[in-house]
Design a protein around this motif. Structure first.
Motif, PDB file in Angstrom:
ATOM      1  N   ALA A 133       0.827  -1.210   0.000  1.00  0.00           N
ATOM      2  CA  ALA A 133       0.000   0.000   0.000  1.00  0.00           C
ATOM      3  C   ALA A 133       0.862   1.261   0.000  1.00  0.00           C
ATOM      4  CB  ALA A 133      -0.950  -0.010   1.198  1.00  0.00           C
ATOM      5  N   GLU A 134       1.942   1.261   0.767  1.00  0.00           N
ATOM      6  CA  GLU A 134       2.833   2.430   0.766  1.00  0.00           C
ATOM      7  C   GLU A 134       3.437   2.649  -0.611  1.00  0.00           C
ATOM      8  OE1 GLU A 134       4.777   3.285   5.098  1.00  0.00           O
ATOM      9  OE2 GLU A 134       5.759   1.754   3.857  1.00  0.00           O
ATOM     10  N   GLU A 135       3.885   1.573  -1.254  1.00  0.00           N
ATOM     11  CA  GLU A 135       4.507   1.696  -2.566  1.00  0.00           C
ATOM     12  C   GLU A 135       3.532   2.242  -3.609  1.00  0.00           C
ATOM     13  OE1 GLU A 135       6.301  -2.012  -3.666  1.00  0.00           O
ATOM     14  OE2 GLU A 135       7.669  -1.970  -1.966  1.00  0.00           O
ATOM     15  N   ILE A 136       2.266   1.922  -3.448  1.00  0.00           N
ATOM     16  CA  ILE A 136       1.273   2.348  -4.430  1.00  0.00           C
ATOM     17  C   ILE A 136       0.665   3.694  -4.078  1.00  0.00           C
ATOM     18  CG2 ILE A 136      -0.995   1.761  -5.410  1.00  0.00           C
ATOM     19  CD1 ILE A 136      -0.103  -1.209  -5.213  1.00  0.00           C
ATOM     20  N   ALA A 137       0.378   3.944  -2.809  1.00  0.00           N
ATOM     21  CA  ALA A 137      -0.400   5.132  -2.423  1.00  0.00           C
ATOM     22  C   ALA A 137       0.399   6.247  -1.754  1.00  0.00           C
ATOM     23  CB  ALA A 137      -1.550   4.711  -1.496  1.00  0.00           C
ATOM     24  N   VAL A 138       1.595   5.954  -1.233  1.00  0.00           N
ATOM     25  CA  VAL A 138       2.319   6.967  -0.462  1.00  0.00           C
ATOM     26  C   VAL A 138       3.625   7.386  -1.135  1.00  0.00           C
ATOM     27  CG1 VAL A 138       3.368   7.533   1.768  1.00  0.00           C
ATOM     28  CG2 VAL A 138       1.277   6.165   1.694  1.00  0.00           C
ATOM     29  N   HIS A 139       4.490   6.429  -1.448  1.00  0.00           N
ATOM     30  CA  HIS A 139       5.799   6.777  -1.981  1.00  0.00           C
ATOM     31  C   HIS A 139       5.742   7.572  -3.295  1.00  0.00           C
ATOM     32  CE1 HIS A 139       7.418   4.685   1.330  1.00  0.00           C
ATOM     33  NE2 HIS A 139       7.448   3.468   0.805  1.00  0.00           N
ATOM     34  N   PRO A 140       4.782   7.324  -4.185  1.00  0.00           N
ATOM     35  CA  PRO A 140       4.712   8.173  -5.384  1.00  0.00           C
ATOM     36  C   PRO A 140       4.447   9.647  -5.053  1.00  0.00           C
ATOM     37  CG  PRO A 140       3.511   6.146  -5.754  1.00  0.00           C
ATOM     38  CD  PRO A 140       3.872   6.179  -4.288  1.00  0.00           C
ATOM     39  N   VAL A 141       3.659   9.894  -4.025  1.00  0.00           N
ATOM     40  CA  VAL A 141       3.397  11.281  -3.607  1.00  0.00           C
ATOM     41  C   VAL A 141       4.672  11.885  -3.019  1.00  0.00           C
ATOM     42  CG1 VAL A 141       2.009  12.765  -2.101  1.00  0.00           C
ATOM     43  CG2 VAL A 141       0.945  10.807  -3.244  1.00  0.00           C
ATOM     44  N   THR A 142       5.398  11.103  -2.246  1.00  0.00           N
ATOM     45  CA  THR A 142       6.681  11.558  -1.702  1.00  0.00           C
ATOM     46  C   THR A 142       7.612  11.943  -2.843  1.00  0.00           C
ATOM     47  OG1 THR A 142       6.463  10.145   0.240  1.00  0.00           O
ATOM     48  CG2 THR A 142       8.691  10.852  -0.327  1.00  0.00           C
ATOM     49  N   SER A 143       7.696  11.091  -3.838  1.00  0.00           N
ATOM     50  CA  SER A 143       8.568  11.341  -4.977  1.00  0.00           C
ATOM     51  C   SER A 143       8.177  12.623  -5.706  1.00  0.00           C
ATOM     52  CB  SER A 143       8.507  10.150  -5.934  1.00  0.00           C
ATOM     53  OG  SER A 143       9.369  10.345  -7.020  1.00  0.00           O
ATOM     54  N   THR A 144       6.891  12.839  -5.905  1.00  0.00           N
ATOM     55  CA  THR A 144       6.388  14.025  -6.605  1.00  0.00           C
ATOM     56  C   THR A 144       6.715  15.309  -5.864  1.00  0.00           C
ATOM     57  OG1 THR A 144       4.597  12.746  -7.570  1.00  0.00           O
ATOM     58  CG2 THR A 144       4.286  15.139  -7.469  1.00  0.00           C
ATOM     59  N   HIS A 145       6.752  15.254  -4.561  1.00  0.00           N
ATOM     60  CA  HIS A 145       6.957  16.461  -3.758  1.00  0.00           C
ATOM     61  C   HIS A 145       8.400  16.610  -3.273  1.00  0.00           C
ATOM     62  CE1 HIS A 145       2.842  17.910  -3.743  1.00  0.00           C
ATOM     63  NE2 HIS A 145       2.527  16.633  -3.813  1.00  0.00           N
ATOM     64  N   GLY A 146       9.326  16.224  -4.119  1.00  0.00           N
ATOM     65  CA  GLY A 146      10.720  16.503  -3.825  1.00  0.00           C
ATOM     66  C   GLY A 146      11.483  15.402  -3.157  1.00  0.00           C
ATOM     67  N   GLY A 147      10.894  14.257  -3.051  1.00  0.00           N
ATOM     68  CA  GLY A 147      11.568  13.174  -2.359  1.00  0.00           C
ATOM     69  C   GLY A 147      11.834  11.976  -3.246  1.00  0.00           C
ATOM     70  N   GLU A 148      12.175  12.210  -4.524  1.00  0.00           N
ATOM     71  CA  GLU A 148      12.395  11.085  -5.437  1.00  0.00           C
ATOM     72  C   GLU A 148      13.495  10.159  -4.933  1.00  0.00           C
ATOM     73  OE1 GLU A 148      13.647  10.363 -10.053  1.00  0.00           O
ATOM     74  OE2 GLU A 148      12.453  12.124  -9.574  1.00  0.00           O
ATOM     75  N   THR A 149      14.601  10.742  -4.461  1.00  0.00           N
ATOM     76  CA  THR A 149      15.697   9.934  -3.929  1.00  0.00           C
ATOM     77  C   THR A 149      15.237   9.186  -2.686  1.00  0.00           C
ATOM     78  OG1 THR A 149      17.302  11.496  -4.801  1.00  0.00           O
ATOM     79  CG2 THR A 149      18.062  10.009  -3.071  1.00  0.00           C
ATOM     80  N   LEU A 150      14.480   9.868  -1.825  1.00  0.00           N
ATOM     81  CA  LEU A 150      13.953   9.237  -0.615  1.00  0.00           C
ATOM     82  C   LEU A 150      13.022   8.088  -0.980  1.00  0.00           C
ATOM     83  CD1 LEU A 150      13.388   9.044   2.439  1.00  0.00           C
ATOM     84  CD2 LEU A 150      11.636  10.801   2.111  1.00  0.00           C
ATOM     85  N   ALA A 151      12.091   8.333  -1.898  1.00  0.00           N
ATOM     86  CA  ALA A 151      11.137   7.291  -2.288  1.00  0.00           C
ATOM     87  C   ALA A 151      11.867   6.077  -2.853  1.00  0.00           C
ATOM     88  CB  ALA A 151      10.128   7.833  -3.294  1.00  0.00           C
ATOM     89  N   SER A 152      12.892   6.306  -3.662  1.00  0.00           N
ATOM     90  CA  SER A 152      13.676   5.192  -4.215  1.00  0.00           C
ATOM     91  C   SER A 152      14.383   4.425  -3.110  1.00  0.00           C
ATOM     92  CB  SER A 152      14.699   5.712  -5.220  1.00  0.00           C
ATOM     93  OG  SER A 152      14.051   6.250  -6.344  1.00  0.00           O
ATOM     94  N   ALA A 153      14.952   5.151  -2.144  1.00  0.00           N
ATOM     95  CA  ALA A 153      15.643   4.495  -1.032  1.00  0.00           C
ATOM     96  C   ALA A 153      14.664   3.685  -0.183  1.00  0.00           C
ATOM     97  CB  ALA A 153      16.359   5.529  -0.171  1.00  0.00           C
ATOM     98  N   LEU A 154      13.485   4.250   0.071  1.00  0.00           N
ATOM     99  CA  LEU A 154      12.486   3.526   0.861  1.00  0.00           C
ATOM    100  C   LEU A 154      12.027   2.270   0.133  1.00  0.00           C
ATOM    101  CD1 LEU A 154      10.411   6.530   2.229  1.00  0.00           C
ATOM    102  CD2 LEU A 154      11.951   5.047   3.532  1.00  0.00           C
ATOM    103  N   ASN A 155      11.817   2.377  -1.179  1.00  0.00           N
ATOM    104  CA  ASN A 155      11.429   1.200  -1.948  1.00  0.00           C
ATOM    105  C   ASN A 155      12.527   0.139  -1.930  1.00  0.00           C
ATOM    106  OD1 ASN A 155       8.825   2.001  -2.646  1.00  0.00           O
ATOM    107  ND2 ASN A 155       9.507   3.050  -4.490  1.00  0.00           N
ATOM    108  N   ALA A 156      13.787   0.551  -1.984  1.00  0.00           N
ATOM    109  CA  ALA A 156      14.897  -0.405  -1.918  1.00  0.00           C
ATOM    110  C   ALA A 156      14.935  -1.090  -0.551  1.00  0.00           C
ATOM    111  CB  ALA A 156      16.224   0.306  -2.207  1.00  0.00           C
ATOM    112  N   ASP A 157      14.718  -0.309   0.515  1.00  0.00           N
ATOM    113  CA  ASP A 157      14.659  -0.891   1.867  1.00  0.00           C
ATOM    114  C   ASP A 157      13.528  -1.902   1.962  1.00  0.00           C
ATOM    115  OD1 ASP A 157      16.714   0.773   2.663  1.00  0.00           O
ATOM    116  OD2 ASP A 157      15.418   2.149   3.789  1.00  0.00           O
ATOM    117  N   GLU A 158      12.375  -1.546   1.401  1.00  0.00           N
ATOM    118  CA  GLU A 158      11.219  -2.437   1.446  1.00  0.00           C
ATOM    119  C   GLU A 158      11.502  -3.726   0.690  1.00  0.00           C
ATOM    120  OE1 GLU A 158       8.094   0.115   0.048  1.00  0.00           O
ATOM    121  OE2 GLU A 158       8.016   1.184   1.958  1.00  0.00           O
ATOM    122  N   LYS A 159      12.185  -3.611  -0.445  1.00  0.00           N
ATOM    123  CA  LYS A 159      12.521  -4.803  -1.217  1.00  0.00           C
ATOM    124  C   LYS A 159      13.407  -5.728  -0.393  1.00  0.00           C
ATOM    125  CE  LYS A 159      14.426  -6.532  -5.472  1.00  0.00           C
ATOM    126  NZ  LYS A 159      15.170  -6.326  -6.672  1.00  0.00           N
TER     127      LYS A 159
END
Length: 191
Positions: free
Chosen positions: A62-88
């Motif tokens: 749910a975070e990957e689909i509903a939250v991290h894309p919003v984070t990425s859009t609002h200046g956190g692309e590197t953060l969103a990528s890092a969080l997705n890597a941690d989740e993986k």
């Protein structure tokens, strides 16, 4: 104050239906279940791990689909990528733990490492991602994010799928299509 208590306190300070409130409550549940698994044996340990497995699989999808894309859009692309890597990484460890079973000595050796990885990931979200969302996204938008999060959770897989972690299309591909459509429509119509 424990992390669980702290998460619940911070959640209670936010409006009902705020996505950050929902996520903090889930983080409290994750932390509590990790502690229960670590401190239990036999059937209680197995049940706690099953509950943790389901919560994490659903929460991370749910975070990957509903939250991290919003984070990425609002200046956190590197953060969103890092969080997705941690989740993986966490989902891969979770799948290994699920494969060996709670009665295996390998489980007892690996679970503390997994727990640390989960804790570090949760702390990173709470320290960096949540403040970004609170400062960049208004309350109405965060409320809508919570509805999307909840709708996604209704159809998220309940077993870890390491190959799909970090990829929305792959996450969606692990779900039965008709189930996705029906459950998301139902959830969105109720919101």
């Amino acid at each position: 104050m424990s992390h669980v208590t702290d998460d619940l306190k911070r959640a209670s300070d936010l409006p009902e239906g705020d996505v950050i409130r929902v996520l903090l409550q889930q983080h409290a549940g994750i932390r509590q279940l990790c502690a229960t698994v670590a401190n239990s044996e036999g059937p209680a340990k197995r049940q706690a791990f099953d509950d943790l497995r389901v919560l994490l699989a659903v929460h991370e999808t749910a975070e990957e689909i509903a939250v991290h894309p919003v984070t990425s859009t609002h200046g956190g692309e590197t953060l969103a990528s890092a969080l997705n890597a941690d989740e993986k990484e966490a989902i891969e460890m979770l799948a290994r733990l699920e494969g060996v079973g709670v009665d295996s000595p390998e489980f007892d050796e690996t679970f503390p490492i997994f727990r640390i990885a989960v804790e570090q990931h949760v702390e990173e979200e709470e320290r960096v991602e949540f403040p970004l969302l609170l400062s960049e996204i208004d309350e109405t938008a965060r409320h809508m994010m919570a509805k999307r999060l909840t709708a996604t959770e209704l159809v998220a897989p309940t077993h870890p799928h390491p190959g799909s972690a970090g990829s929305v299309p792959k996450q969606l591909a692990t779900m039965p299509f008709h189930s996705i459509v029906d459950r998301v429509k139902d959830a969105l119509s109720r919101s």
